[in-house]
Design an enzyme around this catalytic site. Structure first.
Site, short mmCIF file in Angstrom:
data_model
loop_
_atom_site.label_atom_id
_atom_site.label_comp_id
_atom_site.label_asym_id
_atom_site.label_seq_id
_atom_site.Cartn_x
_atom_site.Cartn_y
_atom_site.Cartn_z
N SER A 164 0.86 -1.19 0.00
CA SER A 164 0.00 0.00 0.00
C SER A 164 0.89 1.23 0.00
O SER A 164 2.06 1.17 0.41
CB SER A 164 -0.86 -0.03 1.26
N TYR A 177 -2.77 -0.36 10.12
CA TYR A 177 -2.69 -0.76 8.71
C TYR A 177 -1.35 -0.34 8.11
O TYR A 177 -0.71 -1.11 7.39
CB TYR A 177 -3.87 -0.11 7.96
N1 LIG Z 1 -8.53 -0.51 -2.07
C1 LIG Z 1 -7.41 0.18 -2.02
O1 LIG Z 1 -7.34 1.37 -2.31
C2 LIG Z 1 -6.15 -0.53 -1.61
C3 LIG Z 1 -4.96 0.20 -1.65
C4 LIG Z 1 -3.79 -0.42 -1.28
C5 LIG Z 1 -3.80 -1.73 -0.88
N2 LIG Z 1 -4.98 -2.42 -0.84
C6 LIG Z 1 -4.88 -3.82 -0.42
O2 LIG Z 1 -5.36 -4.65 -1.45
C7 LIG Z 1 -5.84 -5.87 -0.89
C8 LIG Z 1 -7.26 -6.12 -1.39
O3 LIG Z 1 -8.07 -5.07 -0.93
P1 LIG Z 1 -9.52 -4.70 -1.50
O4 LIG Z 1 -9.57 -3.22 -1.52
O5 LIG Z 1 -9.79 -5.47 -2.72
O6 LIG Z 1 -10.40 -5.17 -0.28
P2 LIG Z 1 -11.69 -6.11 -0.21
O7 LIG Z 1 -12.22 -5.99 1.18
O8 LIG Z 1 -12.62 -5.83 -1.34
O9 LIG Z 1 -11.05 -7.56 -0.42
C9 LIG Z 1 -10.45 -8.29 0.59
C10 LIG Z 1 -10.98 -9.72 0.51
O10 LIG Z 1 -10.30 -10.50 1.47
C11 LIG Z 1 -11.24 -11.33 2.13
N3 LIG Z 1 -10.75 -11.62 3.46
C12 LIG Z 1 -10.74 -10.81 4.55
N4 LIG Z 1 -10.23 -11.45 5.59
C13 LIG Z 1 -9.90 -12.70 5.17
C14 LIG Z 1 -9.34 -13.83 5.79
N5 LIG Z 1 -9.01 -13.81 7.10
N6 LIG Z 1 -9.11 -14.93 5.05
C15 LIG Z 1 -9.45 -14.96 3.74
N7 LIG Z 1 -10.01 -13.93 3.10
C16 LIG Z 1 -10.23 -12.80 3.81
C17 LIG Z 1 -12.53 -10.52 2.18
O11 LIG Z 1 -13.66 -11.39 2.30
C18 LIG Z 1 -12.49 -9.83 0.81
O12 LIG Z 1 -13.12 -10.63 -0.16
C19 LIG Z 1 -5.74 -5.71 0.62
O13 LIG Z 1 -4.52 -6.24 1.06
C20 LIG Z 1 -5.71 -4.22 0.79
O14 LIG Z 1 -5.08 -3.85 1.99
C21 LIG Z 1 -6.15 -1.85 -1.18
#
Ligand SMILES: NC(=O)c1ccc[n+]([C@@H]2O[C@H](COP(=O)([O-])OP(=O)(O)OC[C@H]3O[C@@H](n4cnc5c(N)ncnc54)[C@H](O)[C@@H]3O)[C@@H](O)[C@H]2O)c1
Length: 281
Positions: A164, A177
């Site tokens: 991130s 985070y």
């Molecule tokens: N959205 C952003 O702007 C952004 C930016 C930087 C990094 N990220 C990172 O990208 C990754 C995906 O994020 P996203 O935005 O798609 O979020 P999201 O919440 O849409 O997806 C995360 C998924 O992980 C699953 N999950 C949660 N806990 C779990 C567990 N213990 N075991 C298995 N599955 C689990 C959830 O059910 C969900 O489907 C994450 O690591 C997030 O930190 C997101």
């Protein structure tokens, strides 16, 4: 639309958190490339929905219920992937996220906040909140990596973690985070070094700001307008927009393809519209 990387056809990709916003786009793209995709998600139905979409488009996918912070659950998922698709070629650790008890209400501490019960200050952060976030992001990357790379060391492998912007320079309000994602950067490098001679590459993608379900309340007001935080992000993003999940896919394919990035390991690639490069002045 991105070109087809023919070498990927028939290989197996495992995507934790593949039922989520960013992970599901990755799953669909890898399936479009002809890969067999295993979607590991804590909530089975979310993973199943994406697998069904892939199958209806003619791709190969399975959804497996898996909690990435529980080693037995990850081991069961690995056995199922092995049984259905054979060895895992690519592991994408996309399960991750935040927790309200690891966040502060305000960016900067002010003494008067201590008297306001509505405001979560640094002193209200809980061990539970920090443990939840460290577990999900760090242990939830470590365990799938440990379990799936065990067979990779007998051949070859490719691991992609999700970092991130908050890893390089911590975002305000989200200390747990930010610290956890900084840990992901560090762990990615450590693993890349440790596994290099075993033929496993380990890299990370660091997305900028993407509108997803997890950060919706931070980025959008209830009437759909941008929050003050979003305006601030856009002011610091030279490309002046939030990311779209599709923006990650070219970088993903490059990292997944051993011919394209075969000498690349231990790096983290920002996909951020220039956010990291901009000093703010
Ligand atoms: N959205 C952003 O702007 C952004 C930016 C930087 C990094 N990220 C990172 O990208 C990754 C995906 O994020 P996203 O935005 O798609 O979020 P999201 O919440 O849409 O997806 C995360 C998924 O992980 C699953 N999950 C949660 N806990 C779990 C567990 N213990 N075991 C298995 N599955 C689990 C959830 O059910 C969900 O489907 C994450 O690591 C997030 O930190 C997101």
């Amino acid at each position: 639309m991105l070109p087809i990387f023919e070498r990927l056809e028939g290989k197996t990709a495992v995507i934790t958190g593949g039922g989520g916003v960013l992970g599901s786009y990755m799953a669909k793209e890898l399936a479009r490339q002809g890969m067999k995709v295993a979607i590991l998600n804590r909530t089975f139905e979310k993973g199943q929905k994406i697998a069904n979409e892939i199958i209806s488009q003619g791709g190969q996918a399975i959804a497996i219920q898996c909690n990435v912070v529980n080693v037995e659950s990850v081991k069961r998922a690995e056995e199922e992937v092995l049984h259905m698709y054979g060895n895992c070629d690519v592991l994408i650790n996309a399960a991750g996220g935040n927790h309200p008890e690891g966040m502060t209400t305000n960016e900067i501490f002010n003494m008067k906040d201590l008297k306001d019960e509505e405001i979560e200050t640094f002193f209200d952060l809980t061990l539970h909140g920090f443990e939840f976030v460290f577990n999900l992001n760090i242990i939830g990357t470590l365990l799938p990596t440990q379990v799936f790379s065990r067979r990779m060391v007998e051949g070859k492998g490719n691991i992609i973690n999700i970092s991130s912007m908050s890893a390089y320079s911590p975002m305000t309000k989200v200390p747990a985070y930010s610290a956890a994602k900084a840990g992901i950067e560090n762990l990615t490098k450590w693993l890349a070094v440790h596994m290099a001679e075993a033929g496993i590459r380990v890299n990370a993608i660091a997305p900028g700001f993407f509108l997803t379900s997890q950060n919706h309340s931070l980025l959008k007001n209830s009437d759909g307008t941008n929050t003050e935080r979003t305006e601030k992000i856009l002011a610091h993003t030279p490309m002046r927009r939030l990311g779209k999940p599709e923006d990650l896919l070219g970088t993903l394919l490059w990292l997944v393809d051993d011919e394209a990035s075969g000498f690349v390991t231990g790096i983290s690639i920002p996909v951020d519209g220039g956010f990291m490069a901009y000093s703010g002045v």
